[in-house]
Scaffold this motif. Structure first.
Motif, PDB file in Angstrom:
ATOM      1  N   LEU A 114       0.853  -1.193   0.000  1.00 29.40           N
ATOM      2  CA  LEU A 114       0.000   0.000   0.000  1.00 29.40           C
ATOM      3  C   LEU A 114       0.884   1.236   0.000  1.00 29.40           C
ATOM      4  CD1 LEU A 114      -2.655   1.546   0.238  1.00 29.40           C
ATOM      5  CD2 LEU A 114      -2.587   1.121   2.715  1.00 29.40           C
ATOM      6  N   TRP A 115       0.715   2.043  -1.036  1.00 28.18           N
ATOM      7  CA  TRP A 115       1.455   3.285  -1.196  1.00 28.18           C
ATOM      8  C   TRP A 115       0.487   4.448  -1.042  1.00 28.18           C
ATOM      9  CZ3 TRP A 115       6.639   2.932  -1.544  1.00 28.18           C
ATOM     10  CH2 TRP A 115       7.155   1.679  -1.872  1.00 28.18           C
ATOM     11  N   ILE A 116       0.793   5.357  -0.129  1.00 30.28           N
ATOM     12  CA  ILE A 116      -0.035   6.537   0.116  1.00 30.28           C
ATOM     13  C   ILE A 116       0.709   7.743  -0.452  1.00 30.28           C
ATOM     14  CG2 ILE A 116      -1.178   7.971   1.860  1.00 30.28           C
ATOM     15  CD1 ILE A 116      -2.241   5.124   1.847  1.00 30.28           C
ATOM     16  N   VAL A 117       0.093   8.419  -1.403  1.00 27.52           N
ATOM     17  CA  VAL A 117       0.731   9.561  -2.056  1.00 27.52           C
ATOM     18  C   VAL A 117       0.237  10.837  -1.385  1.00 27.52           C
ATOM     19  CG1 VAL A 117       1.075  10.769  -4.232  1.00 27.52           C
ATOM     20  CG2 VAL A 117       0.895   8.268  -4.208  1.00 27.52           C
ATOM     21  N   ASP A 120       4.099  15.779   0.338  1.00 30.64           N
ATOM     22  CA  ASP A 120       5.547  15.792   0.564  1.00 30.64           C
ATOM     23  C   ASP A 120       6.260  14.571  -0.004  1.00 30.64           C
ATOM     24  OD1 ASP A 120       4.364  14.127   2.463  1.00 30.64           O
ATOM     25  OD2 ASP A 120       5.902  14.528   3.972  1.00 30.64           O
ATOM     26  N   GLY A 121       5.519  13.540  -0.418  1.00 28.61           N
ATOM     27  CA  GLY A 121       6.163  12.361  -0.974  1.00 28.61           C
ATOM     28  C   GLY A 121       5.255  11.140  -0.963  1.00 28.61           C
ATOM     29  N   ILE A 139       2.967   0.611  10.075  1.00 25.82           N
ATOM     30  CA  ILE A 139       3.679   1.874  10.205  1.00 25.82           C
ATOM     31  C   ILE A 139       3.741   2.506   8.825  1.00 25.82           C
ATOM     32  CG2 ILE A 139       5.023   1.312  12.245  1.00 25.82           C
ATOM     33  CD1 ILE A 139       7.288   0.394  10.502  1.00 25.82           C
ATOM     34  N   GLU A 140       3.629   3.807   8.800  1.00 29.29           N
ATOM     35  CA  GLU A 140       3.681   4.543   7.545  1.00 29.29           C
ATOM     36  C   GLU A 140       5.028   5.248   7.497  1.00 29.29           C
ATOM     37  OE1 GLU A 140       0.136   6.823   6.199  1.00 29.29           O
ATOM     38  OE2 GLU A 140       1.523   8.503   6.247  1.00 29.29           O
ATOM     39  N   THR A 141       5.805   4.956   6.465  1.00 29.88           N
ATOM     40  CA  THR A 141       7.136   5.552   6.368  1.00 29.88           C
ATOM     41  C   THR A 141       7.312   6.251   5.023  1.00 29.88           C
ATOM     42  OG1 THR A 141       9.491   5.102   6.643  1.00 29.88           O
ATOM     43  CG2 THR A 141       8.221   3.434   5.519  1.00 29.88           C
ATOM     44  N   LEU A 142       7.900   7.435   5.079  1.00 27.31           N
ATOM     45  CA  LEU A 142       8.174   8.167   3.843  1.00 27.31           C
ATOM     46  C   LEU A 142       9.229   7.404   3.060  1.00 27.31           C
ATOM     47  CD1 LEU A 142       7.795  10.647   2.035  1.00 27.31           C
ATOM     48  CD2 LEU A 142       9.538  11.801   3.405  1.00 27.31           C
ATOM     49  N   PHE A 143       8.874   6.974   1.880  1.00 28.59           N
ATOM     50  CA  PHE A 143       9.741   6.128   1.075  1.00 28.59           C
ATOM     51  C   PHE A 143      10.441   6.908  -0.037  1.00 28.59           C
ATOM     52  CE2 PHE A 143      10.790   2.757  -1.937  1.00 28.59           C
ATOM     53  CZ  PHE A 143      11.282   1.783  -1.085  1.00 28.59           C
ATOM     54  N   HIS A 144       9.742   7.872  -0.606  1.00 29.98           N
ATOM     55  CA  HIS A 144      10.312   8.617  -1.746  1.00 29.98           C
ATOM     56  C   HIS A 144       9.741  10.025  -1.756  1.00 29.98           C
ATOM     57  CE1 HIS A 144      11.488   9.592  -5.857  1.00 29.98           C
ATOM     58  NE2 HIS A 144      12.211   8.496  -5.869  1.00 29.98           N
ATOM     59  N   ARG A 145      10.616  11.012  -1.823  1.00 25.97           N
ATOM     60  CA  ARG A 145      10.177  12.411  -1.931  1.00 25.97           C
ATOM     61  C   ARG A 145       9.989  12.782  -3.407  1.00 25.97           C
ATOM     62  NH1 ARG A 145      10.072  15.141   2.666  1.00 25.97           N
ATOM     63  NH2 ARG A 145      11.344  14.441   4.398  1.00 25.97           N
ATOM     64  N   TRP A 146       9.173  13.790  -3.613  1.00 22.77           N
ATOM     65  CA  TRP A 146       8.986  14.299  -4.969  1.00 22.77           C
ATOM     66  C   TRP A 146      10.296  14.953  -5.440  1.00 22.77           C
ATOM     67  CZ3 TRP A 146       4.980  12.575  -7.395  1.00 22.77           C
ATOM     68  CH2 TRP A 146       3.830  12.243  -6.684  1.00 22.77           C
ATOM     69  N   GLU A 147      10.542  14.864  -6.735  1.00 20.26           N
ATOM     70  CA  GLU A 147      11.724  15.461  -7.347  1.00 20.26           C
ATOM     71  C   GLU A 147      11.252  16.515  -8.344  1.00 20.26           C
ATOM     72  OE1 GLU A 147      14.040  12.327  -9.113  1.00 20.26           O
ATOM     73  OE2 GLU A 147      13.690  11.037  -7.384  1.00 20.26           O
TER      74      GLU A 147
END
Length: 150
Positions: A114-117, A120-121, A139-147
């Protein structure tokens, strides 16, 4: 043919006909200001085509991991004209090295990534280590920030 060869052939056939676990990837749009999320997801075998995910909606797809356990899906996403992200959204154990040793199959809840967009990322929901299977605390962890787009 020796009995060892027969056993090896039998084992390989048993593995080959055993169905692999079905997986689902979900990408949920939780962007603010009613932004539509663009996502284009692919694997080495499948192109899922461009998706325009409405606010508070999600895109999901299901598949089975291949025999060699090398299945990999990645997505290119964009939240607006200024920012984008390209990331793997599913990988098998054989690709864990590329992701800091993270075996997604060991951390995912109920064979689902499950990916939550968010603004911030892109966040991944995972099981807490050591938590019982019948209580899927995540747990929800920031995996990738916007570029920034170039």
């Amino acid at each position: 043919m020796g009995s060892l060869h027969v056993k090896a052939i039998f084992l390989l056939l048993a593995i080959a006909i055993t169905p692999s676990t079905a997986w689902t990837v979900r990408i949920a749009n939780r962007l603010s200001h009613k932004k539509v999320l663009f996502a284009h997801c692919k694997s080495g075998d499948d192109d899922l085509g461009p998706q325009y995910i409405k606010p508070r909606d999600e895109f999901k797809f299901s598949f089975r991991v291949n025999f060699f356990r090398t299945t990999l899906f990645w997505c290119n996403m964009s939240k607006d004209k200024k920012s984008h992200a390209s990331l793997d959204v599913f990988w098998s154990f054989s690709n864990a090295g590329k992701h800091g040793g993270l075996d997604l199959s060991a951390w995912a809840v109920n064979e689902e990534a499950l990916w939550i967009v968010r603004d911030d990322g892109i966040y991944l929901w995972m099981k807490a280590p050591g938590w019982p299977e019948d209580e899927p605390y995540v747990i929800e962890t920031l995996f990738h920030r916007w570029e920034p787009k170039r």
